[in-house]
Design a protein around this motif. Structure first.
Motif, PDB file in Angstrom:
ATOM      1  N   GLU A 111     -31.965 -46.361  37.233  1.00  0.00           N
ATOM      2  CA  GLU A 111     -30.770 -45.916  37.956  1.00  0.00           C
ATOM      3  C   GLU A 111     -29.500 -46.524  37.345  1.00  0.00           C
ATOM      4  O   GLU A 111     -28.488 -45.844  37.185  1.00  0.00           O
ATOM      5  CB  GLU A 111     -30.857 -46.310  39.439  1.00  0.00           C
ATOM      6  CG  GLU A 111     -31.994 -45.647  40.204  1.00  0.00           C
ATOM      7  CD  GLU A 111     -31.721 -44.166  40.512  1.00  0.00           C
ATOM      8  OE1 GLU A 111     -30.588 -43.700  40.251  1.00  0.00           O
ATOM      9  OE2 GLU A 111     -32.648 -43.486  40.983  1.00  0.00           O
ATOM     10  N   GLU A 112     -29.587 -47.816  37.045  1.00  0.00           N
ATOM     11  CA  GLU A 112     -28.465 -48.503  36.408  1.00  0.00           C
ATOM     12  C   GLU A 112     -28.132 -47.853  35.076  1.00  0.00           C
ATOM     13  O   GLU A 112     -26.973 -47.615  34.747  1.00  0.00           O
ATOM     14  CB  GLU A 112     -28.828 -49.970  36.159  1.00  0.00           C
ATOM     15  CG  GLU A 112     -28.608 -50.878  37.330  1.00  0.00           C
ATOM     16  CD  GLU A 112     -27.143 -50.956  37.708  1.00  0.00           C
ATOM     17  OE1 GLU A 112     -26.336 -51.373  36.872  1.00  0.00           O
ATOM     18  OE2 GLU A 112     -26.814 -50.568  38.848  1.00  0.00           O
ATOM     19  N   ALA A 113     -29.187 -47.583  34.320  1.00  0.00           N
ATOM     20  CA  ALA A 113     -29.008 -46.982  32.996  1.00  0.00           C
ATOM     21  C   ALA A 113     -28.280 -45.642  33.124  1.00  0.00           C
ATOM     22  O   ALA A 113     -27.330 -45.358  32.395  1.00  0.00           O
ATOM     23  CB  ALA A 113     -30.357 -46.797  32.315  1.00  0.00           C
ATOM     24  N   LEU A 114     -28.713 -44.864  34.100  1.00  0.00           N
ATOM     25  CA  LEU A 114     -28.118 -43.547  34.325  1.00  0.00           C
ATOM     26  C   LEU A 114     -26.621 -43.670  34.604  1.00  0.00           C
ATOM     27  O   LEU A 114     -25.800 -42.931  34.066  1.00  0.00           O
ATOM     28  CB  LEU A 114     -28.842 -42.881  35.504  1.00  0.00           C
ATOM     29  CG  LEU A 114     -28.715 -41.372  35.668  1.00  0.00           C
ATOM     30  CD1 LEU A 114     -29.170 -40.641  34.419  1.00  0.00           C
ATOM     31  CD2 LEU A 114     -29.551 -40.912  36.871  1.00  0.00           C
ATOM     32  N   ARG A 163     -23.651 -42.174  32.253  1.00  0.00           N
ATOM     33  CA  ARG A 163     -22.634 -41.258  32.799  1.00  0.00           C
ATOM     34  C   ARG A 163     -21.236 -41.788  32.510  1.00  0.00           C
ATOM     35  O   ARG A 163     -20.348 -41.048  32.112  1.00  0.00           O
ATOM     36  CB  ARG A 163     -22.828 -41.097  34.308  1.00  0.00           C
ATOM     37  CG  ARG A 163     -23.982 -40.198  34.655  1.00  0.00           C
ATOM     38  CD  ARG A 163     -23.858 -39.717  36.110  1.00  0.00           C
ATOM     39  NE  ARG A 163     -25.065 -39.008  36.489  1.00  0.00           N
ATOM     40  CZ  ARG A 163     -25.951 -39.441  37.396  1.00  0.00           C
ATOM     41  NH1 ARG A 163     -25.742 -40.578  38.046  1.00  0.00           N
ATOM     42  NH2 ARG A 163     -27.030 -38.740  37.671  1.00  0.00           N
ATOM     43  N   ASN A 164     -21.070 -43.097  32.719  1.00  0.00           N
ATOM     44  CA  ASN A 164     -19.748 -43.691  32.484  1.00  0.00           C
ATOM     45  C   ASN A 164     -19.327 -43.649  31.025  1.00  0.00           C
ATOM     46  O   ASN A 164     -18.139 -43.724  30.717  1.00  0.00           O
ATOM     47  CB  ASN A 164     -19.746 -45.158  32.933  1.00  0.00           C
ATOM     48  CG  ASN A 164     -19.703 -45.279  34.445  1.00  0.00           C
ATOM     49  OD1 ASN A 164     -19.316 -44.336  35.137  1.00  0.00           O
ATOM     50  ND2 ASN A 164     -20.121 -46.423  34.956  1.00  0.00           N
ATOM     51  N   SER A 165     -20.315 -43.574  30.148  1.00  0.00           N
ATOM     52  CA  SER A 165     -19.954 -43.666  28.730  1.00  0.00           C
ATOM     53  C   SER A 165     -19.465 -42.339  28.166  1.00  0.00           C
ATOM     54  O   SER A 165     -18.955 -42.290  27.055  1.00  0.00           O
ATOM     55  CB  SER A 165     -21.139 -44.185  27.915  1.00  0.00           C
ATOM     56  OG  SER A 165     -22.093 -43.157  27.745  1.00  0.00           O
ATOM     57  N   ILE A 166     -19.625 -41.263  28.920  1.00  0.00           N
ATOM     58  CA  ILE A 166     -19.165 -39.964  28.420  1.00  0.00           C
ATOM     59  C   ILE A 166     -17.667 -39.809  28.638  1.00  0.00           C
ATOM     60  O   ILE A 166     -17.182 -39.933  29.753  1.00  0.00           O
ATOM     61  CB  ILE A 166     -19.933 -38.814  29.110  1.00  0.00           C
ATOM     62  CG1 ILE A 166     -21.418 -38.915  28.725  1.00  0.00           C
ATOM     63  CG2 ILE A 166     -19.351 -37.462  28.712  1.00  0.00           C
ATOM     64  CD1 ILE A 166     -22.291 -37.883  29.383  1.00  0.00           C
ATOM     65  N   VAL A 167     -16.961 -39.622  27.552  1.00  0.00           N
ATOM     66  CA  VAL A 167     -15.512 -39.419  27.632  1.00  0.00           C
ATOM     67  C   VAL A 167     -15.189 -38.113  26.918  1.00  0.00           C
ATOM     68  O   VAL A 167     -15.342 -38.003  25.710  1.00  0.00           O
ATOM     69  CB  VAL A 167     -14.741 -40.582  26.959  1.00  0.00           C
ATOM     70  CG1 VAL A 167     -13.239 -40.373  27.085  1.00  0.00           C
ATOM     71  CG2 VAL A 167     -15.132 -41.919  27.574  1.00  0.00           C
ATOM     72  N   ARG A 168     -14.788 -37.126  27.708  1.00  0.00           N
ATOM     73  CA  ARG A 168     -14.528 -35.792  27.130  1.00  0.00           C
ATOM     74  C   ARG A 168     -13.282 -35.802  26.274  1.00  0.00           C
ATOM     75  O   ARG A 168     -13.228 -35.219  25.205  1.00  0.00           O
ATOM     76  CB  ARG A 168     -14.344 -34.760  28.255  1.00  0.00           C
ATOM     77  CG  ARG A 168     -15.564 -34.589  29.102  1.00  0.00           C
ATOM     78  CD  ARG A 168     -16.599 -33.721  28.412  1.00  0.00           C
ATOM     79  NE  ARG A 168     -17.864 -33.795  29.119  1.00  0.00           N
ATOM     80  CZ  ARG A 168     -19.043 -33.859  28.537  1.00  0.00           C
ATOM     81  NH1 ARG A 168     -19.126 -33.855  27.219  1.00  0.00           N
ATOM     82  NH2 ARG A 168     -20.145 -33.930  29.243  1.00  0.00           N
ATOM     83  N   LYS A 169     -12.247 -36.472  26.789  1.00  0.00           N
ATOM     84  CA  LYS A 169     -10.960 -36.419  26.105  1.00  0.00           C
ATOM     85  C   LYS A 169     -10.782 -37.677  25.263  1.00  0.00           C
ATOM     86  O   LYS A 169     -10.731 -38.773  25.798  1.00  0.00           O
ATOM     87  CB  LYS A 169      -9.850 -36.330  27.159  1.00  0.00           C
ATOM     88  CG  LYS A 169      -8.646 -35.543  26.698  1.00  0.00           C
ATOM     89  CD  LYS A 169      -7.680 -35.315  27.838  1.00  0.00           C
ATOM     90  CE  LYS A 169      -6.325 -34.925  27.298  1.00  0.00           C
ATOM     91  NZ  LYS A 169      -5.325 -34.879  28.355  1.00  0.00           N
ATOM     92  N   GLY A 170     -10.752 -37.501  23.975  1.00  0.00           N
ATOM     93  CA  GLY A 170     -10.512 -38.645  23.103  1.00  0.00           C
ATOM     94  C   GLY A 170     -11.736 -39.490  22.834  1.00  0.00           C
ATOM     95  O   GLY A 170     -11.653 -40.503  22.153  1.00  0.00           O
TER      96      GLY A 170
END
Ligand SMILES: [Zn+2]
Length: 397
Positions: free
Chosen positions: A357-360, A364-371
Protein backbone atom coordinates in the motif's frame (compact mmCIF):
# COMPACT_ATOMS: atom_id res chain seq x y z
CA UNK A 1 17.07 45.89 -3.43
CA UNK A 2 20.79 45.44 -3.60
CA UNK A 3 22.52 48.53 -4.92
CA UNK A 4 24.92 47.04 -7.43
CA UNK A 5 26.62 50.30 -8.33
CA UNK A 6 27.49 50.97 -4.70
CA UNK A 7 28.75 47.43 -4.30
CA UNK A 8 30.93 47.68 -7.36
CA UNK A 9 32.87 50.47 -5.69
CA UNK A 10 33.69 48.22 -2.73
CA UNK A 11 34.24 44.87 -4.36
CA UNK A 12 36.28 43.74 -7.34
CA UNK A 13 34.71 43.06 -10.70
CA UNK A 14 35.81 40.01 -12.69
CA UNK A 15 34.92 38.75 -16.17
CA UNK A 16 34.55 35.13 -17.20
CA UNK A 17 34.19 33.80 -20.74
CA UNK A 18 31.66 31.16 -21.78
CA UNK A 19 32.65 27.70 -20.42
CA UNK A 20 35.18 29.21 -18.08
CA UNK A 21 35.12 27.57 -14.67
CA UNK A 22 34.88 29.73 -11.57
CA UNK A 23 35.82 26.86 -9.31
CA UNK A 24 35.49 23.12 -8.99
CA UNK A 25 33.56 21.12 -6.49
CA UNK A 26 35.79 20.48 -3.48
CA UNK A 27 38.16 23.39 -4.14
CA UNK A 28 39.10 25.55 -1.20
CA UNK A 29 37.97 29.14 -1.59
CA UNK A 30 37.24 32.31 0.31
CA UNK A 31 35.28 34.41 -2.14
CA UNK A 32 31.65 34.83 -3.00
CA UNK A 33 30.33 36.12 -6.29
CA UNK A 34 27.36 38.24 -7.31
CA UNK A 35 26.40 38.02 -10.96
CA UNK A 36 26.17 41.45 -12.56
CA UNK A 37 25.55 40.22 -16.05
CA UNK A 38 25.49 36.75 -17.53
CA UNK A 39 24.55 33.21 -16.59
CA UNK A 40 26.35 30.45 -14.73
CA UNK A 41 25.58 26.76 -14.34
CA UNK A 42 25.77 24.97 -11.00
CA UNK A 43 27.04 21.40 -11.36
CA UNK A 44 27.19 18.59 -8.85
CA UNK A 45 28.38 15.02 -9.25
CA UNK A 46 25.70 12.59 -10.30
CA UNK A 47 25.49 9.05 -8.98
CA UNK A 48 28.33 7.92 -11.21
CA UNK A 49 30.42 11.00 -10.48
CA UNK A 50 29.77 12.74 -13.78
CA UNK A 51 28.71 16.39 -13.67
CA UNK A 52 25.02 17.14 -13.54
CA UNK A 53 23.63 20.66 -13.89
CA UNK A 54 21.30 21.40 -11.00
CA UNK A 55 20.71 25.11 -11.31
CA UNK A 56 21.23 28.14 -13.48
CA UNK A 57 21.98 31.48 -11.84
CA UNK A 58 21.46 34.85 -13.48
CA UNK A 59 21.91 38.58 -12.92
CA UNK A 60 21.60 39.46 -9.25
CA UNK A 61 22.08 35.89 -8.04
CA UNK A 62 25.05 35.02 -5.90
CA UNK A 63 27.06 31.95 -5.02
CA UNK A 64 30.10 30.85 -3.04
CA UNK A 65 29.00 32.29 0.28
CA UNK A 66 29.45 29.02 2.15
CA UNK A 67 33.15 29.09 1.42
CA UNK A 68 33.45 32.75 2.32
CA UNK A 69 31.52 32.48 5.59
CA UNK A 70 32.22 28.97 6.80
CA UNK A 71 35.47 28.07 5.12
CA UNK A 72 33.74 25.12 3.50
CA UNK A 73 35.22 23.65 0.34
CA UNK A 74 33.17 24.49 -2.74
CA UNK A 75 29.98 22.46 -2.73
CA UNK A 76 29.50 22.56 -6.50
CA UNK A 77 31.33 23.35 -9.69
CA UNK A 78 30.37 26.69 -11.24
CA UNK A 79 30.82 27.30 -14.95
CA UNK A 80 29.98 30.40 -16.97
CA UNK A 81 27.31 29.53 -19.54
CA UNK A 82 27.98 32.74 -21.44
CA UNK A 83 30.21 35.78 -20.97
CA UNK A 84 29.60 36.72 -17.36
CA UNK A 85 30.60 39.64 -15.18
CA UNK A 86 30.70 39.23 -11.41
CA UNK A 87 31.37 41.14 -8.26
CA UNK A 88 33.90 39.36 -6.09
CA UNK A 89 33.51 39.63 -2.33
CA UNK A 90 36.18 38.29 -0.04
CA UNK A 91 37.07 38.54 3.64
CA UNK A 92 38.74 41.90 3.17
CA UNK A 93 35.69 43.69 1.82
CA UNK A 94 32.84 41.55 3.14
CA UNK A 95 32.12 43.57 6.27
CA UNK A 96 32.05 46.83 4.35
CA UNK A 97 29.77 45.33 1.74
CA UNK A 98 27.34 44.08 4.37
CA UNK A 99 27.44 47.36 6.29
CA UNK A 100 26.50 49.21 3.16
CA UNK A 101 24.00 46.63 1.89
CA UNK A 102 22.26 44.94 4.83
CA UNK A 103 19.65 43.56 2.46
CA UNK A 104 22.39 41.45 0.94
CA UNK A 105 23.11 39.88 4.33
CA UNK A 106 19.47 38.96 4.61
CA UNK A 107 19.45 37.40 1.17
CA UNK A 108 22.58 35.44 1.97
CA UNK A 109 21.04 34.08 5.15
CA UNK A 110 17.89 33.10 3.35
CA UNK A 111 19.86 31.55 0.57
CA UNK A 112 22.02 29.61 2.98
CA UNK A 113 19.03 28.08 4.65
CA UNK A 114 17.23 26.91 1.57
CA UNK A 115 19.28 27.06 -1.58
CA UNK A 116 22.93 26.24 -1.47
CA UNK A 117 23.05 23.20 0.70
CA UNK A 118 21.10 21.27 -1.87
CA UNK A 119 23.97 21.69 -4.27
CA UNK A 120 26.33 19.48 -2.35
CA UNK A 121 23.88 16.66 -2.38
CA UNK A 122 23.73 14.00 -4.97
CA UNK A 123 20.72 13.35 -7.12
CA UNK A 124 17.26 13.14 -5.88
CA UNK A 125 17.33 12.62 -2.18
CA UNK A 126 15.49 15.58 -0.89
CA UNK A 127 12.02 16.97 -0.92
CA UNK A 128 10.69 20.33 0.04
CA UNK A 129 7.91 20.63 2.55
CA UNK A 130 6.96 19.15 5.88
CA UNK A 131 5.75 15.65 6.35
CA UNK A 132 2.11 15.45 5.23
CA UNK A 133 -0.27 14.69 8.08
CA UNK A 134 -2.07 11.92 6.28
CA UNK A 135 1.08 9.88 6.14
CA UNK A 136 0.75 8.01 9.38
CA UNK A 137 2.90 5.04 8.54
CA UNK A 138 6.10 6.86 7.79
CA UNK A 139 8.00 5.05 10.51
CA UNK A 140 9.60 8.32 11.34
CA UNK A 141 9.67 8.15 15.08
CA UNK A 142 12.44 5.64 15.27
CA UNK A 143 14.46 7.48 12.66
CA UNK A 144 17.30 5.94 10.78
CA UNK A 145 20.13 7.66 12.42
CA UNK A 146 20.51 5.70 15.61
CA UNK A 147 24.24 5.36 16.02
CA UNK A 148 25.81 2.02 15.42
CA UNK A 149 27.49 0.72 18.52
CA UNK A 150 31.14 1.49 18.42
CA UNK A 151 32.18 -1.60 20.29
CA UNK A 152 33.92 -4.65 18.94
CA UNK A 153 33.32 -3.57 15.40
CA UNK A 154 31.46 -1.15 13.21
CA UNK A 155 29.08 -3.65 11.65
CA UNK A 156 25.44 -4.26 12.53
CA UNK A 157 24.47 -7.67 13.88
CA UNK A 158 24.07 -10.15 11.05
CA UNK A 159 26.92 -8.82 8.94
CA UNK A 160 29.21 -11.63 7.88
CA UNK A 161 32.41 -12.18 5.99
CA UNK A 162 31.96 -12.84 2.27
CA UNK A 163 34.42 -14.49 -0.10
CA UNK A 164 34.09 -12.24 -3.18
CA UNK A 165 37.05 -10.33 -4.58
CA UNK A 166 37.10 -7.81 -7.40
CA UNK A 167 37.26 -9.43 -10.83
CA UNK A 168 40.29 -8.80 -13.02
CA UNK A 169 38.10 -6.91 -15.49
CA UNK A 170 37.83 -4.01 -13.04
CA UNK A 171 41.47 -3.08 -13.62
CA UNK A 172 40.84 -1.63 -17.06
CA UNK A 173 38.60 0.99 -15.47
CA UNK A 174 40.95 2.00 -12.68
CA UNK A 175 44.09 4.01 -12.27
CA UNK A 176 46.25 4.81 -9.28
CA UNK A 177 46.37 8.25 -7.85
CA UNK A 178 46.97 10.00 -4.60
CA UNK A 179 44.81 12.31 -2.56
CA UNK A 180 45.30 14.69 0.30
CA UNK A 181 43.22 13.92 3.38
CA UNK A 182 41.32 17.10 4.27
CA UNK A 183 41.24 16.05 7.94
CA UNK A 184 44.82 15.06 8.83
CA UNK A 185 46.45 16.53 5.71
CA UNK A 186 48.41 13.37 4.94
CA UNK A 187 48.56 11.99 1.44
CA UNK A 188 47.41 8.48 0.66
CA UNK A 189 46.96 6.35 -2.48
CA UNK A 190 43.51 5.91 -4.02
CA UNK A 191 41.99 3.98 -6.88
CA UNK A 192 40.36 6.34 -9.34
CA UNK A 193 37.72 5.31 -11.84
CA UNK A 194 38.09 6.15 -15.53
CA UNK A 195 34.53 7.36 -15.83
CA UNK A 196 34.94 8.12 -19.52
CA UNK A 197 35.42 4.39 -20.13
CA UNK A 198 32.32 3.25 -18.28
CA UNK A 199 29.55 1.85 -20.41
CA UNK A 200 26.11 1.89 -18.86
CA UNK A 201 24.32 -1.41 -19.28
CA UNK A 202 21.01 -0.62 -17.60
CA UNK A 203 19.40 1.12 -14.68
CA UNK A 204 17.55 -1.06 -12.20
CA UNK A 205 14.10 -0.12 -10.97
CA UNK A 206 15.68 1.16 -7.75
CA UNK A 207 17.88 3.43 -9.87
CA UNK A 208 21.04 1.39 -9.43
CA UNK A 209 23.24 1.93 -12.45
CA UNK A 210 24.76 -1.24 -13.93
CA UNK A 211 27.87 -1.02 -16.03
CA UNK A 212 29.54 -3.54 -18.31
CA UNK A 213 32.48 -5.30 -16.58
CA UNK A 214 32.64 -2.83 -13.75
CA UNK A 215 31.04 -1.96 -10.43
CA UNK A 216 31.77 1.59 -9.24
CA UNK A 217 30.31 0.75 -5.83
CA UNK A 218 33.51 -1.11 -5.04
CA UNK A 219 35.56 2.08 -5.32
CA UNK A 220 33.22 4.89 -4.26
CA UNK A 221 34.26 4.99 -0.61
CA UNK A 222 37.64 6.32 0.42
CA UNK A 223 39.22 5.93 3.83
CA UNK A 224 42.26 7.84 5.00
CA UNK A 225 44.58 5.17 6.45
CA UNK A 226 46.18 7.77 8.74
CA UNK A 227 43.17 9.23 10.57
CA UNK A 228 40.36 6.87 9.47
CA UNK A 229 38.27 9.66 7.99
CA UNK A 230 35.93 8.05 5.44
CA UNK A 231 33.68 9.54 2.80
CA UNK A 232 32.41 9.07 -0.73
CA UNK A 233 35.13 9.92 -3.22
CA UNK A 234 32.95 12.55 -4.92
CA UNK A 235 32.61 14.54 -1.72
CA UNK A 236 35.77 13.55 0.08
CA UNK A 237 36.96 17.13 0.46
CA UNK A 238 33.68 18.24 1.97
CA UNK A 239 34.29 18.23 5.66
CA UNK A 240 33.76 21.17 7.94
CA UNK A 241 36.66 22.45 9.99
CA UNK A 242 34.56 22.09 13.12
CA UNK A 243 34.41 18.31 12.75
CA UNK A 244 38.03 17.58 11.94
CA UNK A 245 39.23 17.28 15.52
CA UNK A 246 36.37 14.96 16.44
CA UNK A 247 37.00 12.79 13.41
CA UNK A 248 40.66 12.45 14.42
CA UNK A 249 39.65 11.49 17.95
CA UNK A 250 37.20 8.91 16.70
CA UNK A 251 39.84 7.63 14.29
CA UNK A 252 42.20 6.95 17.19
CA UNK A 253 39.53 4.87 18.89
CA UNK A 254 38.68 2.99 15.72
CA UNK A 255 42.32 2.32 14.93
CA UNK A 256 42.63 0.33 18.11
CA UNK A 257 39.69 -1.82 17.06
CA UNK A 258 39.97 -2.55 13.39
CA UNK A 259 42.34 -2.38 10.48
CA UNK A 260 41.26 -0.68 7.29
CA UNK A 261 43.12 -1.30 4.10
CA UNK A 262 42.34 -2.34 0.57
CA UNK A 263 43.99 -5.43 -0.88
CA UNK A 264 44.75 -5.83 -4.53
CA UNK A 265 42.45 -7.12 -5.91
CA UNK A 266 39.99 -5.58 -3.52
CA UNK A 267 37.89 -7.83 -1.26
CA UNK A 268 34.17 -7.31 -0.82
CA UNK A 269 34.69 -7.38 2.96
CA UNK A 270 36.91 -4.32 2.61
CA UNK A 271 34.25 -2.63 0.53
CA UNK A 272 31.62 -3.25 3.20
CA UNK A 273 34.00 -1.88 5.80
CA UNK A 274 34.51 1.27 3.76
CA UNK A 275 30.78 2.03 3.71
CA UNK A 276 30.39 1.33 7.42
CA UNK A 277 33.33 3.64 8.00
CA UNK A 278 31.49 6.45 6.19
CA UNK A 279 28.60 5.86 8.57
CA UNK A 280 31.04 6.18 11.46
CA UNK A 281 32.40 9.46 10.13
CA UNK A 282 28.86 10.67 9.53
CA UNK A 283 27.98 10.15 13.17
CA UNK A 284 30.68 12.51 14.34
CA UNK A 285 28.47 15.42 13.30
CA UNK A 286 24.74 15.90 13.08
CA UNK A 287 23.61 12.95 10.98
CA UNK A 288 22.24 13.99 7.62
CA UNK A 289 19.50 11.45 6.82
CA UNK A 290 19.93 12.00 3.09
CA UNK A 291 23.54 10.93 3.29
CA UNK A 292 22.83 8.02 5.63
CA UNK A 293 20.21 6.89 3.13
CA UNK A 294 22.74 6.90 0.29
CA UNK A 295 25.05 4.67 2.31
CA UNK A 296 22.33 2.22 3.37
CA UNK A 297 21.03 1.95 -0.18
CA UNK A 298 24.48 1.10 -1.48
CA UNK A 299 24.99 -1.42 1.27
CA UNK A 300 21.69 -3.06 0.31
CA UNK A 301 22.97 -3.38 -3.27
CA UNK A 302 26.21 -4.94 -2.08
CA UNK A 303 24.37 -7.38 0.17
CA UNK A 304 22.15 -8.36 -2.72
CA UNK A 305 25.31 -9.01 -4.77
CA UNK A 306 26.64 -11.40 -2.12
CA UNK A 307 23.13 -12.90 -1.84
CA UNK A 308 22.67 -12.15 1.84
CA UNK A 309 18.91 -11.62 1.77
CA UNK A 310 18.60 -10.95 5.45
CA UNK A 311 21.14 -8.13 5.42
CA UNK A 312 19.73 -6.82 2.16
CA UNK A 313 16.34 -6.48 3.85
CA UNK A 314 17.85 -4.92 6.95
CA UNK A 315 19.79 -2.31 4.98
CA UNK A 316 16.85 -1.64 2.63
CA UNK A 317 14.73 -0.85 5.67
CA UNK A 318 17.41 1.50 7.00
CA UNK A 319 17.57 3.17 3.59
CA UNK A 320 13.79 3.55 3.41
CA UNK A 321 13.61 5.09 6.86
CA UNK A 322 16.44 7.48 6.17
CA UNK A 323 15.06 8.51 2.78
CA UNK A 324 11.61 9.04 4.30
CA UNK A 325 13.11 11.18 7.01
CA UNK A 326 15.02 13.17 4.47
CA UNK A 327 12.00 13.44 2.17
CA UNK A 328 9.52 14.63 4.74
CA UNK A 329 11.66 16.64 7.07
CA UNK A 330 14.10 18.44 4.89
CA UNK A 331 13.05 21.75 3.50
CA UNK A 332 15.09 22.27 0.42
CA UNK A 333 14.56 23.05 -3.19
CA UNK A 334 14.95 20.24 -5.64
CA UNK A 335 14.02 19.83 -9.25
CA UNK A 336 10.83 18.07 -10.29
CA UNK A 337 12.86 15.20 -11.65
CA UNK A 338 14.87 14.80 -8.48
CA UNK A 339 11.64 14.63 -6.51
CA UNK A 340 10.31 12.04 -8.90
CA UNK A 341 13.38 9.88 -8.55
CA UNK A 342 13.26 10.01 -4.80
CA UNK A 343 9.56 9.20 -4.64
CA UNK A 344 10.06 6.33 -7.04
CA UNK A 345 12.89 5.04 -4.91
CA UNK A 346 10.68 5.24 -1.80
CA UNK A 347 8.15 3.16 -3.71
CA UNK A 348 10.72 0.57 -4.79
CA UNK A 349 12.13 0.22 -1.29
CA UNK A 350 8.64 -0.11 0.20
CA UNK A 351 7.87 -2.76 -2.39
CA UNK A 352 11.06 -4.63 -1.60
CA UNK A 353 10.00 -4.70 2.04
CA UNK A 354 6.53 -5.98 1.19
CA UNK A 355 4.73 -2.71 2.03
CA UNK A 356 2.46 -2.73 -1.00
CA UNK A 357 0.00 0.00 0.00
CA UNK A 358 2.84 2.35 0.89
CA UNK A 359 4.58 1.53 -2.36
CA UNK A 360 1.42 2.30 -4.30
CA UNK A 361 1.13 5.67 -2.63
CA UNK A 362 4.72 6.58 -3.46
CA UNK A 363 4.39 5.45 -7.06
CA UNK A 364 1.26 7.55 -7.48
CA UNK A 365 3.04 10.54 -5.99
CA UNK A 366 5.97 10.12 -8.31
CA UNK A 367 3.94 10.68 -11.46
CA UNK A 368 4.26 14.25 -12.67
CA UNK A 369 2.42 14.99 -15.90
CA UNK A 370 3.65 18.53 -16.32
CA UNK A 371 7.39 18.93 -16.46
CA UNK A 372 8.07 15.44 -15.20
CA UNK A 373 10.37 12.88 -16.76
CA UNK A 374 8.35 10.54 -18.95
CA UNK A 375 10.53 7.50 -18.41
CA UNK A 376 10.06 7.87 -14.68
CA UNK A 377 6.31 8.37 -15.17
CA UNK A 378 6.16 5.21 -17.23
CA UNK A 379 8.11 3.20 -14.67
CA UNK A 380 5.71 4.35 -11.94
CA UNK A 381 2.66 3.54 -14.09
CA UNK A 382 3.96 0.03 -14.71
CA UNK A 383 4.53 -0.48 -11.04
CA UNK A 384 1.06 0.78 -10.17
CA UNK A 385 -0.46 -1.61 -12.68
CA UNK A 386 1.49 -4.56 -11.26
CA UNK A 387 0.59 -3.62 -7.72
CA UNK A 388 -3.11 -3.20 -8.47
CA UNK A 389 -3.18 -6.65 -9.99
CA UNK A 390 -1.32 -8.13 -7.03
CA UNK A 391 -3.52 -6.36 -4.50
CA UNK A 392 -6.78 -7.42 -6.16
CA UNK A 393 -5.57 -11.01 -6.39
CA UNK A 394 -4.77 -10.80 -2.71
CA UNK A 395 -8.31 -9.59 -1.98
CA UNK A 396 -9.91 -12.30 -4.07
CA UNK A 397 -7.86 -14.98 -2.32
ZN1 LIG B 1 43.46 11.59 7.29
Amino acid sequence: MVDIAALARLAGVRKYGADEIFFHFGDPGHEMFIILKGTVGVFINSLDGSPLQVAVLKDGDFFGEMSLLEGMPRSATITALEDTVCLVIDESNFEQVIAQQPSLAFRIMKGMSNRLRQQNEELSFLKRGPKPEENDAGGNAAGSSAPLPLNSAIYPPGHKSYPATAPEAHNAYLFDSETLCPVCENKFPVKMVRSSKLRLDKIDSDLRQRFYDFEPLWYAAWICPHCYYANFNFEFKQVSDALKKKIMEQGQELKAKLAVNFSSPRKIDEVFTSYYMILQTLQVGKVDPGKAAKIWLRLSWLYSDVEDDEMCTFTSRQALEAYSESYFNTRRDTSVEQDQRLTLLLGELSLRLGQKEEALKHFRNSIVRKGGNNNLNRQAEDRIQELRTALSEQENA
